[in-house]
Write a protein that holds these residues in place. Sequence first.
Motif, PDB file in Angstrom:
ATOM      1  N   ALA A  89       9.316  65.147  27.779  1.00 49.43           N
ATOM      2  CA  ALA A  89       8.251  65.319  26.985  1.00 49.43           C
ATOM      3  C   ALA A  89       7.196  64.256  27.228  1.00 49.43           C
ATOM      4  N   ILE A  90       5.969  64.523  27.648  1.00 46.16           N
ATOM      5  CA  ILE A  90       4.899  63.728  27.924  1.00 46.16           C
ATOM      6  C   ILE A  90       3.889  63.950  27.074  1.00 46.16           C
ATOM      7  N   PRO A  91       3.555  62.953  25.926  1.00 49.88           N
ATOM      8  CA  PRO A  91       2.501  63.061  24.879  1.00 49.88           C
ATOM      9  C   PRO A  91       1.336  63.073  25.209  1.00 49.88           C
ATOM     10  N   ARG A  92       0.377  63.739  24.445  1.00 48.82           N
ATOM     11  CA  ARG A  92      -0.978  64.022  24.857  1.00 48.82           C
ATOM     12  C   ARG A  92      -1.590  62.534  24.988  1.00 48.82           C
ATOM     13  N   GLY A  93      -2.504  62.075  26.310  1.00 47.49           N
ATOM     14  CA  GLY A  93      -3.296  61.075  26.337  1.00 47.49           C
ATOM     15  C   GLY A  93      -2.284  59.837  26.741  1.00 47.49           C
ATOM     16  N   GLU A  94      -1.331  60.162  27.378  1.00 51.23           N
ATOM     17  CA  GLU A  94      -0.354  59.095  27.943  1.00 51.23           C
ATOM     18  C   GLU A  94      -0.549  59.130  29.535  1.00 51.23           C
ATOM     19  N   ILE A  95      -0.396  58.078  30.011  1.00 54.50           N
ATOM     20  CA  ILE A  95      -0.250  58.034  31.807  1.00 54.50           C
ATOM     21  C   ILE A  95       1.185  57.723  31.925  1.00 54.50           C
ATOM     22  N   TYR A  96       1.794  59.096  32.578  1.00 56.44           N
ATOM     23  CA  TYR A  96       3.479  59.304  33.013  1.00 56.44           C
ATOM     24  C   TYR A  96       3.432  58.807  34.278  1.00 56.44           C
ATOM     25  N   GLY A  97       4.420  58.314  34.942  1.00 53.52           N
ATOM     26  CA  GLY A  97       4.658  58.077  36.198  1.00 53.52           C
ATOM     27  C   GLY A  97       5.717  58.768  36.537  1.00 53.52           C
ATOM     28  N   VAL A  98       5.975  59.499  37.647  1.00 51.97           N
ATOM     29  CA  VAL A  98       7.363  59.737  38.141  1.00 51.97           C
ATOM     30  C   VAL A  98       7.624  58.968  39.698  1.00 51.97           C
ATOM     31  N   ILE A  99       8.780  58.535  39.899  1.00 50.94           N
ATOM     32  CA  ILE A  99       8.822  57.755  41.135  1.00 50.94           C
ATOM     33  C   ILE A  99      10.111  58.190  41.633  1.00 50.94           C
ATOM     34  N   GLY A 100      10.064  58.509  42.961  1.00 46.30           N
ATOM     35  CA  GLY A 100      11.376  58.788  43.718  1.00 46.30           C
ATOM     36  C   GLY A 100      10.864  58.596  45.225  1.00 46.30           C
ATOM     37  N   ARG A 101      11.942  58.576  46.034  1.00 49.80           N
ATOM     38  CA  ARG A 101      12.025  58.579  47.515  1.00 49.80           C
ATOM     39  C   ARG A 101      11.433  59.955  48.035  1.00 49.80           C
ATOM     40  N   SER A 102      11.304  60.056  49.245  1.00 47.70           N
ATOM     41  CA  SER A 102      10.871  61.251  50.019  1.00 47.70           C
ATOM     42  C   SER A 102      12.072  62.250  49.747  1.00 47.70           C
ATOM     43  N   GLY A 103      11.703  63.253  49.448  1.00 50.37           N
ATOM     44  CA  GLY A 103      12.901  64.254  49.308  1.00 50.37           C
ATOM     45  C   GLY A 103      13.592  64.255  47.878  1.00 50.37           C
ATOM     46  N   ALA A 104      13.057  63.456  47.036  1.00 50.87           N
ATOM     47  CA  ALA A 104      13.627  63.502  45.802  1.00 50.87           C
ATOM     48  C   ALA A 104      13.317  64.664  44.700  1.00 50.87           C
ATOM     49  N   GLY A 105      12.202  65.249  45.118  1.00 46.82           N
ATOM     50  CA  GLY A 105      11.687  66.391  44.341  1.00 46.82           C
ATOM     51  C   GLY A 105      10.491  66.155  43.530  1.00 46.82           C
TER      52      GLY A 105
END
Length: 344
Positions: A27-43
């Motif tokens: 759930a990403i609130p409106r106006g937020e900066i949301y990061g997704v971090i993972g290694r190569s091949g993580a999806g």
Amino acid sequence: MLDRVSKTFSARGNDPAVAALKDISLAIPRGEIYGVIGRSGAGKSTLIRTINGLERPSSGDVIVDGVTINRLDERALRGERRKIGMIFQHFNLLSSRTAFDNVALPLELVGLSRTAIREKVLGLLDLVGLSDKKDRYPVELSGGQKQRVGIARALATDPKVLLSDEATSALDPETTRSILSLLARVNAELGVTIVLITHEMTVIKEICHRVGVIEAGSIIEEGPVSEVFAHPRTTTARSFIGSLPGREVPAALAGRLGADPATATQTVLRLTLTGDAASQPLVTRIARELGIDIALLGGQIDSIGSHPFALLYAGVPTGAWANGAVTAALEAAGVDTEVIGHVA
């Protein structure tokens, strides 16, 4: 919002089926900066492609601004994609078009008048600091300037969401900082929600409000950036955070550390302080209260977003550590402690 999204790619030839995403809910609130971090091949890339509808999930729903993206037909999906801007690692600019014409392209595709296009494009080029480069071709621009054109193009259709797919990984550190600063300003001034995919923890630290750690297609840890940095729960998160400058054990100290406290005179602790604790003289106060010497051996004082953050390496008398007095006093003051080793 992602509601229990999974994506499995079918087997092809000798290649088996691949579960790229597994029951992801975000759930990403409106106006937020949301990061997704993972290694190569993580999806990571599959995740971002489900948000803009380039991949349809095998199960679950992708909801953007109240619209369930994956349940739209192709015609309706094309319309909704205008609300989702995209910036890319390698810019994806058309070499035959100037900076102005690259930004204008999505507006031409929706049939805006030339007057409206000119007004919009000039405003966007001014926003990203490239008014004087409007007639330059991509070959005449630096990497950072190309990415600024890409950001302006992504904003041309007034998107509600801006997706950033490794947008700074091809840039040098100084240029990366300037692009991240621009994205933070876009978020603040335009209120655009930003979903940022990266494998670099420095990017998350710089501008994200929240972060999700993805591994083998699953979100294994998620929360406010300051909390994940201060209290990582998974080995993967600790690995990413440990790669940041200042997080490593000082080299001169690392070579002296041993595992046996029996022959040691000093025990080395890694102390993590957040919020008010990061700006208070807690270590000095505790040393005075316990009547012991505490040596500060390295570390850094920083901020994660607007949250003060300190990571310190401290040497304490092994006897005081062994009887639990030091650890109890530090934890009572809100300091996370971890034993790194012992020094004879």
